[in-house]
Design a protein around this motif. Structure first.
Motif, PDB file in Angstrom:
ATOM      1  N   ALA A  33       0.829  -1.208   0.000  1.00 56.63           N
ATOM      2  CA  ALA A  33       0.000   0.000   0.000  1.00 56.63           C
ATOM      3  C   ALA A  33       0.864   1.259   0.000  1.00 56.63           C
ATOM      4  CB  ALA A  33      -0.928  -0.007   1.212  1.00 56.63           C
ATOM      5  N   ILE A  34       1.876   1.293   0.828  1.00 51.68           N
ATOM      6  CA  ILE A  34       2.769   2.452   0.886  1.00 51.68           C
ATOM      7  C   ILE A  34       3.514   2.607  -0.435  1.00 51.68           C
ATOM      8  CG2 ILE A  34       4.826   3.395   2.020  1.00 51.68           C
ATOM      9  CD1 ILE A  34       2.256   3.686   3.640  1.00 51.68           C
ATOM     10  N   SER A  35       3.886   1.504  -1.064  1.00 55.98           N
ATOM     11  CA  SER A  35       4.579   1.583  -2.352  1.00 55.98           C
ATOM     12  C   SER A  35       3.689   2.186  -3.427  1.00 55.98           C
ATOM     13  CB  SER A  35       5.030   0.191  -2.789  1.00 55.98           C
ATOM     14  OG  SER A  35       5.946  -0.344  -1.869  1.00 55.98           O
ATOM     15  N   PHE A  36       2.420   1.734  -3.479  1.00 58.58           N
ATOM     16  CA  PHE A  36       1.484   2.311  -4.441  1.00 58.58           C
ATOM     17  C   PHE A  36       1.309   3.808  -4.209  1.00 58.58           C
ATOM     18  CE2 PHE A  36      -0.618  -1.991  -5.181  1.00 58.58           C
ATOM     19  CZ  PHE A  36      -0.156  -2.087  -6.476  1.00 58.58           C
ATOM     20  N   LEU A  37       1.162   4.201  -2.940  1.00 57.30           N
ATOM     21  CA  LEU A  37       0.951   5.612  -2.634  1.00 57.30           C
ATOM     22  C   LEU A  37       2.187   6.447  -2.961  1.00 57.30           C
ATOM     23  CD1 LEU A  37      -1.015   5.245   0.720  1.00 57.30           C
ATOM     24  CD2 LEU A  37      -1.923   5.892  -1.509  1.00 57.30           C
ATOM     25  N   THR A  38       3.362   5.909  -2.699  1.00 55.52           N
ATOM     26  CA  THR A  38       4.599   6.639  -2.979  1.00 55.52           C
ATOM     27  C   THR A  38       4.780   6.857  -4.483  1.00 55.52           C
ATOM     28  OG1 THR A  38       5.627   5.707  -1.014  1.00 55.52           O
ATOM     29  CG2 THR A  38       7.103   6.594  -2.689  1.00 55.52           C
ATOM     30  N   ILE A  39       4.563   5.818  -5.261  1.00 58.71           N
ATOM     31  CA  ILE A  39       4.724   5.942  -6.716  1.00 58.71           C
ATOM     32  C   ILE A  39       3.663   6.876  -7.285  1.00 58.71           C
ATOM     33  CG2 ILE A  39       4.674   4.681  -8.895  1.00 58.71           C
ATOM     34  CD1 ILE A  39       5.875   2.307  -7.351  1.00 58.71           C
ATOM     35  N   SER A  40       2.451   6.830  -6.738  1.00 56.56           N
ATOM     36  CA  SER A  40       1.401   7.730  -7.232  1.00 56.56           C
ATOM     37  C   SER A  40       1.782   9.183  -6.973  1.00 56.56           C
ATOM     38  CB  SER A  40       0.059   7.407  -6.584  1.00 56.56           C
ATOM     39  OG  SER A  40       0.009   7.821  -5.241  1.00 56.56           O
ATOM     40  N   LEU A  41       2.384   9.469  -5.842  1.00 59.53           N
ATOM     41  CA  LEU A  41       2.820  10.842  -5.560  1.00 59.53           C
ATOM     42  C   LEU A  41       3.911  11.287  -6.526  1.00 59.53           C
ATOM     43  CD1 LEU A  41       2.778  10.895  -1.668  1.00 59.53           C
ATOM     44  CD2 LEU A  41       1.128  11.883  -3.249  1.00 59.53           C
ATOM     45  N   GLN A  42       4.753  10.354  -6.966  1.00 56.29           N
ATOM     46  CA  GLN A  42       5.772  10.701  -7.955  1.00 56.29           C
ATOM     47  C   GLN A  42       5.131  11.042  -9.301  1.00 56.29           C
ATOM     48  OE1 GLN A  42       8.245   7.228  -7.756  1.00 56.29           O
ATOM     49  NE2 GLN A  42       9.364   7.975  -5.972  1.00 56.29           N
ATOM     50  N   PHE A  43       4.102  10.315  -9.686  1.00 57.66           N
ATOM     51  CA  PHE A  43       3.385  10.639 -10.923  1.00 57.66           C
ATOM     52  C   PHE A  43       2.690  11.998 -10.803  1.00 57.66           C
ATOM     53  CE2 PHE A  43       3.915   6.240 -12.206  1.00 57.66           C
ATOM     54  CZ  PHE A  43       4.026   6.358 -13.581  1.00 57.66           C
ATOM     55  N   PHE A  44       2.083  12.273  -9.640  1.00 58.31           N
ATOM     56  CA  PHE A  44       1.430  13.572  -9.443  1.00 58.31           C
ATOM     57  C   PHE A  44       2.448  14.713  -9.489  1.00 58.31           C
ATOM     58  CE2 PHE A  44      -2.085  11.294  -6.921  1.00 58.31           C
ATOM     59  CZ  PHE A  44      -2.840  11.129  -8.060  1.00 58.31           C
ATOM     60  N   PHE A  91      -2.221  11.113 -19.256  1.00 62.82           N
ATOM     61  CA  PHE A  91      -1.944   9.700 -19.015  1.00 62.82           C
ATOM     62  C   PHE A  91      -1.246   9.519 -17.671  1.00 62.82           C
ATOM     63  CE2 PHE A  91       0.942   6.104 -19.092  1.00 62.82           C
ATOM     64  CZ  PHE A  91       0.073   5.069 -19.403  1.00 62.82           C
ATOM     65  N   ASN A  92      -0.239  10.356 -17.406  1.00 71.17           N
ATOM     66  CA  ASN A  92       0.477  10.260 -16.127  1.00 71.17           C
ATOM     67  C   ASN A  92      -0.423  10.597 -14.952  1.00 71.17           C
ATOM     68  OD1 ASN A  92       3.049   9.392 -16.983  1.00 71.17           O
ATOM     69  ND2 ASN A  92       3.480  11.444 -17.737  1.00 71.17           N
ATOM     70  N   PHE A  93      -1.323  11.574 -15.127  1.00 65.34           N
ATOM     71  CA  PHE A  93      -2.256  11.920 -14.060  1.00 65.34           C
ATOM     72  C   PHE A  93      -3.192  10.750 -13.759  1.00 65.34           C
ATOM     73  CE2 PHE A  93      -6.444  13.545 -12.778  1.00 65.34           C
ATOM     74  CZ  PHE A  93      -6.099  14.081 -11.557  1.00 65.34           C
ATOM     75  N   TYR A  94      -3.773  10.157 -14.803  1.00 64.15           N
ATOM     76  CA  TYR A  94      -4.685   9.038 -14.588  1.00 64.15           C
ATOM     77  C   TYR A  94      -3.962   7.827 -14.014  1.00 64.15           C
ATOM     78  CZ  TYR A  94      -8.210  11.611 -17.210  1.00 64.15           C
ATOM     79  OH  TYR A  94      -9.100  12.550 -17.639  1.00 64.15           O
ATOM     80  N   HIS A  95      -2.731   7.605 -14.439  1.00 63.18           N
ATOM     81  CA  HIS A  95      -1.964   6.486 -13.890  1.00 63.18           C
ATOM     82  C   HIS A  95      -1.648   6.731 -12.416  1.00 63.18           C
ATOM     83  CE1 HIS A  95       0.258   2.831 -14.054  1.00 63.18           C
ATOM     84  NE2 HIS A  95       1.386   3.415 -13.720  1.00 63.18           N
ATOM     85  N   GLY A  96      -1.294   7.969 -12.069  1.00 67.61           N
ATOM     86  CA  GLY A  96      -1.065   8.303 -10.665  1.00 67.61           C
ATOM     87  C   GLY A  96      -2.326   8.131  -9.842  1.00 67.61           C
ATOM     88  N   LEU A  97      -3.460   8.522 -10.385  1.00 73.00           N
ATOM     89  CA  LEU A  97      -4.739   8.356  -9.697  1.00 73.00           C
ATOM     90  C   LEU A  97      -5.060   6.872  -9.492  1.00 73.00           C
ATOM     91  CD1 LEU A  97      -7.107  10.014  -8.586  1.00 73.00           C
ATOM     92  CD2 LEU A  97      -8.147   9.852 -10.840  1.00 73.00           C
ATOM     93  N   GLU A  98      -4.792   6.072 -10.509  1.00 74.99           N
ATOM     94  CA  GLU A  98      -5.016   4.634 -10.399  1.00 74.99           C
ATOM     95  C   GLU A  98      -4.148   4.027  -9.291  1.00 74.99           C
ATOM     96  OE1 GLU A  98      -4.226   0.615 -13.073  1.00 74.99           O
ATOM     97  OE2 GLU A  98      -3.821   2.584 -13.917  1.00 74.99           O
ATOM     98  N   LEU A  99      -2.882   4.390  -9.255  1.00 79.01           N
ATOM     99  CA  LEU A  99      -1.991   3.861  -8.220  1.00 79.01           C
ATOM    100  C   LEU A  99      -2.393   4.348  -6.830  1.00 79.01           C
ATOM    101  CD1 LEU A  99       1.429   4.202 -10.041  1.00 79.01           C
ATOM    102  CD2 LEU A  99       0.168   2.101  -9.564  1.00 79.01           C
ATOM    103  N   PHE A 100      -2.855   5.584  -6.739  1.00 80.27           N
ATOM    104  CA  PHE A 100      -3.308   6.127  -5.458  1.00 80.27           C
ATOM    105  C   PHE A 100      -4.508   5.334  -4.946  1.00 80.27           C
ATOM    106  CE2 PHE A 100      -5.724   9.183  -2.888  1.00 80.27           C
ATOM    107  CZ  PHE A 100      -4.749   9.536  -1.972  1.00 80.27           C
ATOM    108  N   LEU A 101      -5.463   5.060  -5.819  1.00 81.12           N
ATOM    109  CA  LEU A 101      -6.645   4.288  -5.415  1.00 81.12           C
ATOM    110  C   LEU A 101      -6.276   2.847  -5.061  1.00 81.12           C
ATOM    111  CD1 LEU A 101      -9.267   5.635  -7.957  1.00 81.12           C
ATOM    112  CD2 LEU A 101      -9.086   6.147  -5.522  1.00 81.12           C
ATOM    113  N   LYS A 102      -5.333   2.262  -5.783  1.00 75.93           N
ATOM    114  CA  LYS A 102      -4.877   0.903  -5.447  1.00 75.93           C
ATOM    115  C   LYS A 102      -4.246   0.891  -4.056  1.00 75.93           C
ATOM    116  CE  LYS A 102      -4.011  -1.157  -9.946  1.00 75.93           C
ATOM    117  NZ  LYS A 102      -2.979  -1.685 -10.856  1.00 75.93           N
ATOM    118  N   GLY A 103      -3.481   1.937  -3.748  1.00 78.03           N
ATOM    119  CA  GLY A 103      -2.875   2.017  -2.426  1.00 78.03           C
ATOM    120  C   GLY A 103      -3.911   2.144  -1.329  1.00 78.03           C
TER     121      GLY A 103
END
Length: 111
Positions: A33-44, A91-103
């Motif tokens: 979960a923390i990994s998903f959230l961390t990567i999503s913040l990098q995309f944002f 694309f990067n925004f939606y991918h970051g959003l997807e990873l954030f929700l997965k986290g």
């Protein structure tokens, strides 16, 4: 005035995310979960920095010049315009959003 914070009847305990702490999660679930959230913040962050570059370049999409402009000059001057980079930025925004929700979903496995 005293406030009573009792749980409503009929709701299972795990539906209250604050009561389901880290001690009930497996370590692997927490790390994932923390990994998903961390990567999503990098995309944002990438999206935010790209949009700042568009603003700083004044979103030029027309080149006005006394001389005839070459393709290379046009591409250099419009490199950060929205018509050049908006699809990858979205694309990067939606991918970051997807990873954030997965986290977030990893914290609550009821989904």
């Amino acid at each position: 005035m005293k406030i009573n914070f009792q749980r409503r009847a009929g709701y299972p305990q795990n539906r209250y995310p604050l009561q389901r702490g880290r001690e009930n999660m497996k370590k692997e679930e927490y790390v994932t979960a923390i990994s998903f959230l961390t990567i999503s913040l990098q995309f944002f962050s990438l999206v935010q920095n790209s949009l700042q570059e568009i603003i700083l370049s004044k979103n030029e999409w027309i080149v006005v010049s006394d001389d005839e402009a070459t393709i290379e000059e046009y591409e250099k001057k419009t490199a950060w315009s929205d018509h050049q980079v908006i699809i990858p930025v979205l694309f990067n925004f939606y991918h970051g959003l997807e990873l954030f929700l997965k986290g977030l979903m990893q914290f609550d496995n009821s989904f």
